[in-house]
Write a protein that holds these residues in place. Structure first.
Motif, PDB file in Angstrom:
ATOM      1  N   ALA A  41      36.715 -13.723  -1.043  1.00  0.00           N
ATOM      2  CA  ALA A  41      36.759 -15.340  -0.873  1.00  0.00           C
ATOM      3  C   ALA A  41      35.720 -14.730  -2.680  1.00  0.00           C
ATOM      4  CB  ALA A  41      36.086 -15.959   0.382  1.00  0.00           C
ATOM      5  N   ASP A  42      36.264 -15.588  -3.308  1.00  0.00           N
ATOM      6  CA  ASP A  42      35.818 -16.285  -4.472  1.00  0.00           C
ATOM      7  C   ASP A  42      35.321 -17.212  -4.609  1.00  0.00           C
ATOM      8  OD1 ASP A  42      35.063 -16.601  -7.604  1.00  0.00           O
ATOM      9  OD2 ASP A  42      37.571 -16.562  -8.029  1.00  0.00           O
ATOM     10  N   PHE A  43      34.168 -17.588  -4.370  1.00  0.00           N
ATOM     11  CA  PHE A  43      33.809 -18.771  -5.053  1.00  0.00           C
ATOM     12  C   PHE A  43      32.813 -19.364  -5.610  1.00  0.00           C
ATOM     13  CE2 PHE A  43      32.196 -16.473  -0.620  1.00  0.00           C
ATOM     14  CZ  PHE A  43      32.845 -17.276   0.240  1.00  0.00           C
ATOM     15  N   SER A  44      33.793 -18.982  -7.095  1.00  0.00           N
ATOM     16  CA  SER A  44      33.216 -19.858  -8.492  1.00  0.00           C
ATOM     17  C   SER A  44      33.159 -21.040  -8.212  1.00  0.00           C
ATOM     18  CB  SER A  44      33.700 -19.125  -9.324  1.00  0.00           C
ATOM     19  OG  SER A  44      35.600 -19.112  -9.475  1.00  0.00           O
ATOM     20  N   ASN A  45      34.605 -21.700  -7.509  1.00  0.00           N
ATOM     21  CA  ASN A  45      34.939 -22.968  -7.703  1.00  0.00           C
ATOM     22  C   ASN A  45      34.623 -23.992  -6.180  1.00  0.00           C
ATOM     23  OD1 ASN A  45      35.676 -23.086 -10.117  1.00  0.00           O
ATOM     24  ND2 ASN A  45      37.539 -22.269  -9.064  1.00  0.00           N
ATOM     25  N   PHE A  46      33.233 -22.823  -5.423  1.00  0.00           N
ATOM     26  CA  PHE A  46      33.207 -23.513  -3.706  1.00  0.00           C
ATOM     27  C   PHE A  46      32.705 -24.609  -4.029  1.00  0.00           C
ATOM     28  CE2 PHE A  46      30.574 -22.393   0.368  1.00  0.00           C
ATOM     29  CZ  PHE A  46      31.310 -23.238   0.632  1.00  0.00           C
ATOM     30  N   SER A  47      31.851 -25.220  -4.908  1.00  0.00           N
ATOM     31  CA  SER A  47      31.342 -26.353  -4.968  1.00  0.00           C
ATOM     32  C   SER A  47      32.221 -27.758  -4.652  1.00  0.00           C
ATOM     33  CB  SER A  47      30.021 -26.716  -6.526  1.00  0.00           C
ATOM     34  OG  SER A  47      30.881 -26.603  -7.523  1.00  0.00           O
ATOM     35  N   GLU A  48      33.578 -27.272  -5.660  1.00  0.00           N
ATOM     36  CA  GLU A  48      34.266 -27.888  -5.554  1.00  0.00           C
ATOM     37  C   GLU A  48      35.635 -28.264  -4.466  1.00  0.00           C
ATOM     38  OE1 GLU A  48      36.570 -27.854  -9.238  1.00  0.00           O
ATOM     39  OE2 GLU A  48      34.395 -26.890 -10.405  1.00  0.00           O
ATOM     40  N   GLY A  49      34.912 -27.548  -3.076  1.00  0.00           N
ATOM     41  CA  GLY A  49      35.629 -27.406  -2.152  1.00  0.00           C
ATOM     42  C   GLY A  49      36.711 -26.760  -2.209  1.00  0.00           C
ATOM     43  N   LYS A  50      36.671 -25.100  -3.324  1.00  0.00           N
ATOM     44  CA  LYS A  50      37.674 -24.163  -3.766  1.00  0.00           C
ATOM     45  C   LYS A  50      37.627 -23.389  -3.115  1.00  0.00           C
ATOM     46  CE  LYS A  50      40.307 -27.753  -6.971  1.00  0.00           C
ATOM     47  NZ  LYS A  50      40.505 -27.345  -8.049  1.00  0.00           N
ATOM     48  N   ILE A  51      38.201 -22.696  -2.204  1.00  0.00           N
ATOM     49  CA  ILE A  51      38.320 -21.121  -2.537  1.00  0.00           C
ATOM     50  C   ILE A  51      39.336 -19.975  -2.691  1.00  0.00           C
ATOM     51  CG2 ILE A  51      37.500 -19.249  -1.568  1.00  0.00           C
ATOM     52  CD1 ILE A  51      36.000 -21.181   1.049  1.00  0.00           C
ATOM     53  N   LEU A  52      39.354 -19.297  -3.488  1.00  0.00           N
ATOM     54  CA  LEU A  52      40.763 -18.639  -3.586  1.00  0.00           C
ATOM     55  C   LEU A  52      40.129 -16.692  -3.335  1.00  0.00           C
ATOM     56  CD1 LEU A  52      41.346 -18.751  -7.874  1.00  0.00           C
ATOM     57  CD2 LEU A  52      42.963 -19.824  -5.185  1.00  0.00           C
ATOM     58  N   PHE A  53      41.554 -16.295  -1.987  1.00  0.00           N
ATOM     59  CA  PHE A  53      40.734 -15.027  -1.678  1.00  0.00           C
ATOM     60  C   PHE A  53      41.301 -14.100  -2.599  1.00  0.00           C
ATOM     61  CE2 PHE A  53      40.525 -18.229   1.715  1.00  0.00           C
ATOM     62  CZ  PHE A  53      39.184 -17.136   2.408  1.00  0.00           C
ATOM     63  N   GLN A  54      41.106 -12.753  -2.667  1.00  0.00           N
ATOM     64  CA  GLN A  54      41.370 -11.447  -3.401  1.00  0.00           C
ATOM     65  C   GLN A  54      41.502 -10.848  -2.464  1.00  0.00           C
ATOM     66  OE1 GLN A  54      38.760 -11.411  -6.118  1.00  0.00           O
ATOM     67  NE2 GLN A  54      39.734 -13.027  -7.941  1.00  0.00           N
ATOM     68  N   ALA A  55      42.651  -9.792  -2.981  1.00  0.00           N
ATOM     69  CA  ALA A  55      42.839  -8.201  -2.150  1.00  0.00           C
ATOM     70  C   ALA A  55      42.141  -7.403  -2.667  1.00  0.00           C
ATOM     71  CB  ALA A  55      43.836  -7.868  -1.840  1.00  0.00           C
ATOM     72  N   ALA A  56      40.610  -7.337  -2.204  1.00  0.00           N
ATOM     73  CA  ALA A  56      39.894  -6.019  -2.714  1.00  0.00           C
ATOM     74  C   ALA A  56      40.424  -4.108  -2.202  1.00  0.00           C
ATOM     75  CB  ALA A  56      38.198  -6.501  -1.745  1.00  0.00           C
ATOM     76  N   GLY A  57      41.212  -4.283  -1.857  1.00  0.00           N
ATOM     77  CA  GLY A  57      41.904  -2.787  -1.626  1.00  0.00           C
ATOM     78  C   GLY A  57      42.221  -2.305  -2.717  1.00  0.00           C
ATOM     79  N   ASP A  58      42.982  -1.185  -2.708  1.00  0.00           N
ATOM     80  CA  ASP A  58      43.047  -0.224  -3.595  1.00  0.00           C
ATOM     81  C   ASP A  58      44.503   0.334  -3.300  1.00  0.00           C
ATOM     82  OD1 ASP A  58      44.688   1.800  -5.711  1.00  0.00           O
ATOM     83  OD2 ASP A  58      42.515   2.537  -5.857  1.00  0.00           O
ATOM     84  N   PRO A  59      45.471  -0.005  -4.095  1.00  0.00           N
ATOM     85  CA  PRO A  59      47.198   0.329  -3.477  1.00  0.00           C
ATOM     86  C   PRO A  59      47.273   2.456  -3.516  1.00  0.00           C
ATOM     87  CG  PRO A  59      47.259  -0.966  -5.418  1.00  0.00           C
ATOM     88  CD  PRO A  59      46.098  -1.377  -5.084  1.00  0.00           C
ATOM     89  N   ALA A  60      46.966   2.795  -4.010  1.00  0.00           N
ATOM     90  CA  ALA A  60      46.189   4.242  -3.794  1.00  0.00           C
ATOM     91  C   ALA A  60      46.040   4.681  -2.401  1.00  0.00           C
ATOM     92  CB  ALA A  60      45.442   5.298  -4.980  1.00  0.00           C
TER      93      ALA A  60
END
Length: 407
Positions: free
Chosen positions: A305-324
């Protein structure tokens, strides 16, 4: 203390306390739950049986299975006013704005007739930075619906899909009896948070609830947020639950939790389906792969989860793996779709009632362009409606895997 949503039936003068008729909340009034636990306050619906709950100490699963997605009170009555006392447990994420209260949907003779929420309740305060949580006790609240038509009718109250809900008391201004069996088929469904209802508008508008309504079937929803992980105890719950139609939506949680490699995935799918088939050897069984999720189509998990906008109630999810890492057996959604398709084709040679549905037929590239996933992982209310309509069309239509068979 009561609360009534603006689109609830008209606020007629409430009955006097002496006119209320209490009705014990018993199993014959509750649909969609596999277990009712007696508590000090009333009854707590569970969507996994006690034996399954005892086999996993994961807090996410415990919360998800006790959130009553698809669970509803159903009864027949002439009552024009209904009150339901509940003790909800509402989740508060520290540092983010409070989330809206969960919704209760009223249906009268199968049609939407009101919506309300319950004040009060316990609060589960979650610190996302540390993963810790504490429960703060709160008061029982009352959901009230008034102005119902003065005739015999079937009443359904769908419970919030995102709040653990203890049922404390039911009151009406006319006697209540269990609703008669409508002769509908029972559809048993298992999936992830998307099936659970994440970000749907209300409990009767999650995609499985919408699809069940369009298909004319009774839903048992075992969509378990973050917890569709091919657990054997979930397979046994499906095996032991009476049902006429069964679907399992497999994939996204296995990627975003990164709990399994391809070597383990294939036999786990076979074992899961074998267990379901022990109790339902010839029941139509539909295996659905994940809907489109661009971050994980070809990139393994885990999701972070990307919490950079958490104080506004917004979360963005990102994939942390590597396609390789796919070469080492890490799972992506495309890897899972290919393998599920192969497994179902292999098994269907001896199991003509087994079917496969590519989840991208429910939500694919064109849908993603029009209705992107707001947090990159979960659909919004409009997308739940689209997925529900698509599933009903693909599964329940003539020739579909859940279509009525000739007598």
């Amino acid at each position: 203390m009561t609360h009534q949503h603006d689109d609830a039936p008209g606020s007629a003068t409430p009955p006097r306390p002496a006119d209320w008729i209490p009705t014990p909340i018993t199993a014959d009034l509750v649909l969609g739950a596999l277990d009712l636990e007696r508590t000090e306050h009333g009854v707590l619906p569970h969507r996994l049986p006690a034996r399954a709950r005892a086999q996993c100490a994961d807090g996410q699963l415990a919360m998800a299975e006790a959130q009553p997605s698809g669970v509803r009170l159903v009864f027949r009555t002439r009552a024009t006013a209904v009150e339901l006392d509940t003790l909800p447990t509402k989740t508060l994420y520290l540092g983010a704005p409070p989330r809206p209260d969960g919704q209760y949907d009223l249906l009268v003779d199968g049609r939407p007739a009101g919506r309300a929420s319950a004040p009060g309740g316990n609060v589960l305060a979650v610190d996302m930075s540390t993963g810790s949580a504490e429960t703060r006790p709160g008061p029982v609240g009352t959901v009230r619906f008034a102005g119902l038509p003065d005739r015999m009718k079937d009443v359904e109250i769908w419970l919030p899909y995102n709040e653990i809900t203890q049922l404390v008391a039911l009151r009406t201004d006319a006697p209540v009896e269990p609703a008669p069996d409508r002769g509908r088929k029972v559809w048993l469904h298992h999936g992830s948070s998307i099936s659970h209802g994440s970000n749907a508008e209300s409990p009767s508008t999650t995609w499985p609830a919408l699809a069940a309504s369009l298909g004319g079937v009774e839903l048992i929803n075992l969509g378990l947020g973050g917890s569709a992980l091919l657990d054997p105890f979930t397979a046994r719950a499906l095996r032991d639950t009476p049902a006429d139609l069964i679907s399992v939506k497999i994939g996204v949680n296995l990627v975003n939790t990164d709990v399994m490699r391809l070597r383990a995935f294939t036999p786990a799918v076979h074992g899961f389906l074998d267990t379901v088939r022990e109790g339902h050897p010839t029941t139509p069984l539909l295996v659905a792969s994940p809907i489109l999720c661009p971050i994980h189509e070809d990139t393994p998990g885990p999701s972070v989860a990307d919490f950079s906008n958490f104080s506004e109630g917004k979360i963005l999810f990102q994939a942390a793996g590597d396609p390789a890492e796919r070469a080492a057996g890490k799972l992506t959604l495309n890897v899972i779709r290919d393998e599920l398709s192969r497994i179902v084709k292999q098994r269907a040679a001896e199991d003509p009632n087994l079917h496969y549905l590519d989840g991208r037929h429910l939500y694919g590239e064109a849908d993603s362009a029009e209705l992107p996933l707001p947090d990159q992982l979960h659909p919004d209310a409009a997308t739940h409606r689209r997925i529900g309509e698509r599933f009903a069309e693909l599964a329940f239509r003539s020739g579909g895997p859940f279509a009525a068979r000739p007598a």
